[in-house]
Design a protein around this motif. Structure first.
Motif, PDB file in Angstrom:
ATOM      1  N   ALA A  88       1.019  -1.190  -0.084  1.00 55.04           N
ATOM      2  CA  ALA A  88      -0.713   0.186   0.103  1.00 55.04           C
ATOM      3  C   ALA A  88       1.239   1.314   0.119  1.00 55.04           C
ATOM      4  O   ALA A  88       0.397   1.972  -0.436  1.00 55.04           O
ATOM      5  N   LEU A  89       1.938   1.250   1.001  1.00 53.72           N
ATOM      6  CA  LEU A  89       2.881   2.096   0.855  1.00 53.72           C
ATOM      7  C   LEU A  89       3.595   2.670  -0.082  1.00 53.72           C
ATOM      8  O   LEU A  89       3.566   3.049  -0.884  1.00 53.72           O
ATOM      9  N   LEU A  90       3.846   1.882  -1.137  1.00 55.76           N
ATOM     10  CA  LEU A  90       4.556   1.656  -2.972  1.00 55.76           C
ATOM     11  C   LEU A  90       3.418   2.180  -3.523  1.00 55.76           C
ATOM     12  O   LEU A  90       3.804   3.266  -4.651  1.00 55.76           O
ATOM     13  N   LEU A  91       2.540   1.783  -3.493  1.00 59.97           N
ATOM     14  CA  LEU A  91       1.581   2.368  -4.349  1.00 59.97           C
ATOM     15  C   LEU A  91       1.245   3.400  -4.316  1.00 59.97           C
ATOM     16  O   LEU A  91       1.594   4.215  -5.291  1.00 59.97           O
ATOM     17  N   LEU A  92       0.874   3.825  -3.186  1.00 61.73           N
ATOM     18  CA  LEU A  92       1.158   5.550  -2.730  1.00 61.73           C
ATOM     19  C   LEU A  92       1.931   6.321  -2.934  1.00 61.73           C
ATOM     20  O   LEU A  92       1.599   7.214  -4.115  1.00 61.73           O
ATOM     21  N   PHE A  93       3.317   5.866  -3.498  1.00 59.17           N
ATOM     22  CA  PHE A  93       4.907   6.419  -3.294  1.00 59.17           C
ATOM     23  C   PHE A  93       4.617   6.638  -5.112  1.00 59.17           C
ATOM     24  O   PHE A  93       4.722   7.927  -5.854  1.00 59.17           O
ATOM     25  N   ILE A  94       3.741   5.704  -5.541  1.00 54.53           N
ATOM     26  CA  ILE A  94       3.893   5.187  -7.268  1.00 54.53           C
ATOM     27  C   ILE A  94       2.779   6.581  -8.191  1.00 54.53           C
ATOM     28  O   ILE A  94       3.746   7.158  -8.423  1.00 54.53           O
ATOM     29  N   THR A  95       1.962   6.828  -7.097  1.00 54.39           N
ATOM     30  CA  THR A  95       1.235   7.103  -6.991  1.00 54.39           C
ATOM     31  C   THR A  95       1.106   9.478  -7.100  1.00 54.39           C
ATOM     32  O   THR A  95       0.816  10.158  -7.548  1.00 54.39           O
ATOM     33  N   GLY A  96       2.079   9.244  -5.717  1.00 56.28           N
ATOM     34  CA  GLY A  96       2.455  10.286  -5.604  1.00 56.28           C
ATOM     35  C   GLY A  96       3.315  10.882  -7.003  1.00 56.28           C
ATOM     36  O   GLY A  96       3.249  11.969  -7.247  1.00 56.28           O
ATOM     37  N   LEU A  97       4.494   9.851  -7.260  1.00 51.95           N
ATOM     38  CA  LEU A  97       5.443  10.283  -8.839  1.00 51.95           C
ATOM     39  C   LEU A  97       4.712  10.476  -9.458  1.00 51.95           C
ATOM     40  O   LEU A  97       5.215  11.593 -10.611  1.00 51.95           O
ATOM     41  N   LEU A  98       3.608   9.608 -10.537  1.00 50.41           N
ATOM     42  CA  LEU A  98       2.696   9.593 -11.160  1.00 50.41           C
ATOM     43  C   LEU A  98       2.080  11.502 -10.979  1.00 50.41           C
ATOM     44  O   LEU A  98       1.580  12.541 -12.095  1.00 50.41           O
ATOM     45  N   ILE A  99       2.009  12.261 -10.192  1.00 52.98           N
ATOM     46  CA  ILE A  99       0.035  13.455  -9.818  1.00 52.98           C
ATOM     47  C   ILE A  99       1.333  14.086  -9.818  1.00 52.98           C
ATOM     48  O   ILE A  99       1.798  15.051 -10.328  1.00 52.98           O
ATOM     49  N   ASN A 100       2.599  14.199  -9.401  1.00 52.71           N
ATOM     50  CA  ASN A 100       3.731  15.256  -9.079  1.00 52.71           C
ATOM     51  C   ASN A 100       4.471  15.566 -10.864  1.00 52.71           C
ATOM     52  O   ASN A 100       4.411  16.825 -11.006  1.00 52.71           O
ATOM     53  N   ASP A 101       4.329  14.056 -12.002  1.00 59.48           N
ATOM     54  CA  ASP A 101       4.622  13.762 -12.878  1.00 59.48           C
ATOM     55  C   ASP A 101       3.635  15.106 -13.806  1.00 59.48           C
ATOM     56  O   ASP A 101       3.929  16.006 -14.496  1.00 59.48           O
ATOM     57  N   ILE A 102       2.404  14.519 -13.642  1.00 65.68           N
ATOM     58  CA  ILE A 102       1.430  15.518 -13.987  1.00 65.68           C
ATOM     59  C   ILE A 102       1.080  16.821 -14.072  1.00 65.68           C
ATOM     60  O   ILE A 102       1.259  17.768 -15.125  1.00 65.68           O
ATOM     61  N   ILE A 103       1.639  17.508 -12.925  1.00 67.80           N
ATOM     62  CA  ILE A 103       1.768  18.714 -12.367  1.00 67.80           C
ATOM     63  C   ILE A 103       2.353  19.542 -13.090  1.00 67.80           C
ATOM     64  O   ILE A 103       2.608  20.625 -13.136  1.00 67.80           O
ATOM     65  N   SER A 104       3.712  19.214 -12.784  1.00 70.29           N
ATOM     66  CA  SER A 104       4.791  19.855 -13.197  1.00 70.29           C
ATOM     67  C   SER A 104       5.054  19.768 -15.089  1.00 70.29           C
ATOM     68  O   SER A 104       4.591  19.348 -15.772  1.00 70.29           O
TER      69      SER A 104
END
Length: 98
Positions: free
Chosen positions: A82-98
């Protein structure tokens, strides 16, 4: 009361097949296979290569999962995933925003 799940062969096989089949539909691996097949005009060779690659990556996942399951409790493993998936989700959201 016994709350442990009963894992029969068909329960494990059918849940694995359905989960992986639905998860892989339309993903980048399938699209890459589609493009290689269209460009090469050799669909059976592409199928053999893609199937071998998917079997190999699946074998790696099974072996690593089996190794982890022997060392970690299911609750710890669930928390880790669950923590790994949250981390990956955060990276993807960060990639979309930036």
């Amino acid at each position: 009361m016994n709350t442990e799940k009963s894992w029969t062969f068909w329960t494990v096989f059918s849940s694995t097949f359905l989960t992986i089949f639905l998860a892989e539909m339309g993903d980048k691996t399938q699209l890459a296979t589609l493009l290689i097949s269209a460009e090469s005009q050799s669909p059976w060779i592409v199928f053999a290569g893609a199937a071998t690659a998917l079997i190999s990556t699946s074998l790696l996942g099974v072996l690593i999962g089996y190794w982890l399951a022997r060392r970690l409790s299911p609750k710890t493993l669930d928390l880790f995933v669950a923590l790994l998936l949250l981390f990956i989700t955060g990276l993807l959201i960060n990639d979309i925003i930036s």
